[in-house]
Design an enzyme around this catalytic site. Structure first.
Site, short mmCIF file in Angstrom:
data_model
loop_
_atom_site.label_atom_id
_atom_site.label_comp_id
_atom_site.label_asym_id
_atom_site.label_seq_id
_atom_site.Cartn_x
_atom_site.Cartn_y
_atom_site.Cartn_z
N ASP A 1 0.48 11.45 -1.81
CA ASP A 1 1.10 12.76 -1.66
C ASP A 1 0.07 13.88 -1.66
O ASP A 1 0.20 14.87 -0.93
CB ASP A 1 2.14 12.98 -2.76
CG ASP A 1 1.58 12.73 -4.15
OD1 ASP A 1 0.46 12.19 -4.27
OD2 ASP A 1 2.28 13.07 -5.13
N ARG B 1 3.38 22.05 -7.71
CA ARG B 1 2.20 21.96 -8.57
C ARG B 1 1.23 23.08 -8.21
O ARG B 1 1.18 23.53 -7.07
CB ARG B 1 1.49 20.60 -8.40
CG ARG B 1 2.31 19.40 -8.84
CD ARG B 1 2.49 19.37 -10.33
NE ARG B 1 3.17 18.16 -10.79
CZ ARG B 1 4.48 18.03 -10.95
NH1 ARG B 1 5.28 19.05 -10.65
NH2 ARG B 1 5.00 16.91 -11.39
N ARG C 1 4.20 4.54 3.08
CA ARG C 1 5.22 5.59 2.99
C ARG C 1 5.23 6.47 4.24
O ARG C 1 6.29 6.91 4.69
CB ARG C 1 4.97 6.45 1.76
CG ARG C 1 5.92 7.62 1.62
CD ARG C 1 5.42 8.61 0.57
NE ARG C 1 5.47 8.07 -0.77
CZ ARG C 1 6.55 8.13 -1.55
NH1 ARG C 1 7.66 8.67 -1.11
NH2 ARG C 1 6.50 7.64 -2.76
N SER D 1 0.84 -1.20 0.00
CA SER D 1 0.00 0.00 0.00
C SER D 1 0.87 1.24 0.00
O SER D 1 1.92 1.29 0.67
CB SER D 1 -0.91 0.02 1.23
OG SER D 1 -1.59 1.26 1.34
#
Length: 744
Positions: free
Chosen positions: A669, A609, A563, A559
């Protein structure tokens, strides 16, 4: 008059020379301009790819300038024994005021006295003076204004985690170093090295620690690195005297003894104890100490370069007539990061002392460059430049772009007044030179003719010449513009710290992971690399070429949420989440770490972004550049506070988002950005522009972003989902807001 007229070249001769020069000028200029442009292009590309990652000297700096003696700094060590000392970063000492979780070595650098108003190029030869719970540190500081050593002093109230520079304790007209400080009969004394004065002087503190007066001259000899110790009823002085006949520099040791440190002193019967072989550690490397009844002496191994490393000796016999010592393990692990470590090239001095608590504390200096490095780099750089110029000239000459014409009249005597001049030595010498030049000219013409032929061997020859020229241009740029060649860590409020790297990977990407670990483990501030292993057979830690510990954390479920799973074994607050398919310079990583330490409440990353539109749409960095700002940072390359970020990600409020991430195998993220934005009304993201970064994800068959459009479509859906749960992302932050320009 006739004689004078004969001295002038004839009109026809002058016209011929001018015509030849005019004919040669245009192709020569064109060739040289083209060669210069090519060299500039090669040098510029090399500078961008390699040199720009180095920490370059600041032209506006008043201290910490390149110095032929090195760039010495000072670190702190602790332990239960002086034979088992660990650096401060492994002791977990922190300072929240400087976002140092933990504080890391070096704790004292040239910036310490420089920021205190005493510009310095380096600090070295540290000696501690323990006064209750307060530590005083005396050290040599290379003063910029005089380019000689003075004795500086700093104070610590927290056992060495932070230091306050107090000022210059001793400044003489000659170079001073090695400030051996000790207490005797309720007086505090300092015995610095000042061998240029050709005597060993003793100073007494009149107002500790900044005011001292000359007490007496102990020994009328230019002794170097003198250390005192009281042992077995006598005072012993260990020092070096390089003026002795037949002595090799940095390879001599002698001993003196007395009933009092104030003298008088007598020489040991075996003097000199050592007289040759610089690798033996003859020259003292700090204060002698007693541990468990045994006496130990640190010495300098000066093989290869001055002060290469400290060697420790256990003294087995010390009397007025005999002396014997044997080497023992110093107990301090050597740095493995080369120039990227503050003590990666050499360390030559240690002072270990026992505290009232029973524990031991030590200071040690270190340097990331060998002795004479700045001079050597300049020499190599200019040699590379001259070789490149010579090769350009050679090629231009052979190809006919550059010509060299010497008129025959140059060798003709300038007067006809006397036929006797023909028999003079000057005339004979001129004729000989003319014959030689004619012969050389014929050979050059023949060589030019051969090399002008269009053959594969000539083509290969000029390709080799071009390659050698390119290499020498790169050498010149590297050594003249590359500083000391190190990718140094940055300080925040005068302190260093460390971070943990976390990367998530799979069995299919092992080849990539090995390159990743080998590269990033050399970055100065990296403490540990944690590999989150999501799928497949995992490797062992020793499968990697790493200078830092590598820990494989095997997960039960594949998964992306793994992280950000909390990890109690991580010892640093700062974590760099970095995908294993992203390569960038250590210098850029260090810049990101510094920016994070300035604002640890933010996520600081390298991929910005701009998320806007109705509905929200995920776009690439080019769109953010067009909008001149950003409001989201990809966590595939971002610093964050592990304590805050991981707990927030695994909180109950984030459960719905985590489930969505696990279902779509994407967008972890984006979720982290929404959680940060939802937790604060202040700015939560900051961008750092890397000099260059290579993303190899498109080369991998297992990368989730390999199909760009499909990847973007999934992430656009994630944005809508997270916005409905956690609210909007923050407004735009402009590029180029930092004064240092790191976010342009």
């Amino acid at each position: 008059m006739a004689g004078r007229r004969a001295m002038r070249p004839s009109g026809s001769s002058m016209r011929g020379v001018v015509a030849r020069l005019a004919a040669a000028r245009s192709p020569a200029v064109s060739f040289l301009v083209a060669a210069a442009a090519g060299a500039a292009l090669v040098g510029g590309v090399y500078f961008w790819l390699v040199v720009s990652s180095f920490r370059l000297p600041d032209s506006r700096a008043v201290g910490c300038l390149p110095d032929g003696e090195g760039s010495w700094a000072i670190g702190m060590y602790y332990g239960k024994s002086p034979l088992e000392l660990r650096p401060i970063e492994l002791e977990g000492r922190s300072n929240g005021n400087s976002s140092a979780w933990p504080v890391a070595n070096p704790v004292l650098t040239c910036a310490t006295p420089t920021e205190g108003g005493y510009p310095s190029n380096f600090v070295a030869d540290p000696f501690l003076y323990v006064q209750g719970d307060t530590l005083f540190l005396f050290f040599e500081t290379k003063t910029v204004s005089t380019m000689q050593g003075d004795i500086g002093v700093a104070r610590s109230l927290d056992q060495g985690a932070t230091w306050e520079f107090l000022g210059i304790a001793l400044d003489e007209a000659w170079h001073l170093s090695y400030p051996f400080v000790f207490k005797y009969e309720n007086e505090i004394y300092m015995m610095p090295e000042g061998n240029k004065k050709k005597e060993l002087r003793l100073y007494r503190a009149t107002k500790f620690p900044l005011e001292w007066t000359l007490e007496k001259v102990l020994i009328d000899k230019p002794l170097i690195d003198s250390s005192l110790v009281q042992y077995d009823g006598l005072w012993w002085l260990f020092a070096s005297d390089f003026t002795r006949h037949g002595i090799e520099k940095n390879a001599e040791l002698e001993i003196w003894y007395s009933n009092s440190p104030l003298g008088p002193w007598s020489e040991h019967k075996q003097n000199p104890i050592y007289r040759s072989d610089k690798s033996l550690g003859a020259r003292n490397g700090g204060r002698l100490f007693i541990f468990e009844g045994s006496l130990y002496r640190p010495g300098q191994d000066c093989s290869g370069t001055y002060g290469r490393k400290v060697k420790l000796y256990k003294i087995e016999k010390l009397t007025k007539e005999e002396y014997k010592e044997v080497p023992v393990n110093l107990g301090i692990e050597e740095a493995k990061k080369g120039r990227n470590a503050w003590n990666g090239m050499r360390y030559h001095h240690i002072d270990a002392q026992q505290l009232a608590s029973g524990g031991w504390v030590a200071v040690m200096d270190g340097d990331r460059v060998p002795s004479g490095d700045s001079t050597r780099r300049s020499l190599f750089g200019y040699m590379g430049f001259l070789v490149a110029v010579a090769l350009v000239t050679f090629v231009g000459f052979v190809k006919g772009a550059i010509s060299c014409y010497i008129p025959p009249s140059f060798w003709v005597p300038l007067t006809r007044r006397s036929e006797l001049s023909r028999i003079l030595p000057v005339h004979r010498f001129n004729l000989k030179i003319r014959r030689y030049s004619t012969s050389i000219g014929r050979n050059i013409s023949a060589t030019k003719a051969r090399l002008s032929e269009k053959t594969w061997s000539n083509t290969l020859f000029f390709c080799v010449i071009a390659l050698i020229g390119i290499v020498n241009v790169c050498i010149a740029v590297h050594f003249l513009l590359g500083g000391n060649g190190a990718e140094e860590a940055y300080t925040h409020q005068g302190q260093h710290s460390q971070f943990t790297m976390v990367t998530m990977t799979y069995e299919a990407r092992l080849w990539n992971l090995k390159l990743f670990v080998e590269h990033y483990s050399r970055c100065e501030s990296v403490r540990e690399i944690v590999v989150v292993w999501n799928k497949g057979n995992h490797p062992t830690s020793d499968a990697f070429d790493s200078t830092v510990p590598v820990r494989i954390r095997v997960e039960e479920i594949n998964s992306l949420n793994n992280r950000f799973r909390g990890d109690p074994l991580i010892k640093t607050r700062a974590v760099l989440e970095l995908d294993d398919d992203i390569m960038m310079t250590c210098s850029d990583v260090e810049k990101g770490f510094k920016v994070w330490r300035e604002h640890p409440e933010r996520m600081v990353g390298f991929y910005p972004r701009m998320i806007d539109g109705d509905p929200l749409q995920y776009r690439n960095e080019r769109y953010a550049r067009g909008k001149k700002g950003y409001n989201l940072i990809l966590t595939g390359a971002a610093f964050m506070d592990s304590e805050f970020a991981f707990s927030k990600y695994w909180s109950q409020e984030a459960k719905e988002g985590r489930d969505y991430v696990h279902k779509n195998f994407n967008c972890e993220d984006l979720l982290m950005n929404f959680l940060y934005a939802n937790a604060s009304s202040s700015r939560t993201v900051e961008y750092v522009h890397p000099a260059w970064a290579i993303d190899t994800s498109k080369l991998s068959s297992v990368a989730i972003s390999r199909d760009t459009q499909k990847h973007y479509d999934i992430r656009t859906k994630c944005l809508a989902k997270f916005a409905s749960i956690y609210g909007p992302l923050p407004q735009k932050w402009l590029f180029g807001m930092r004064e240092d320009g790191w976010d342009k």
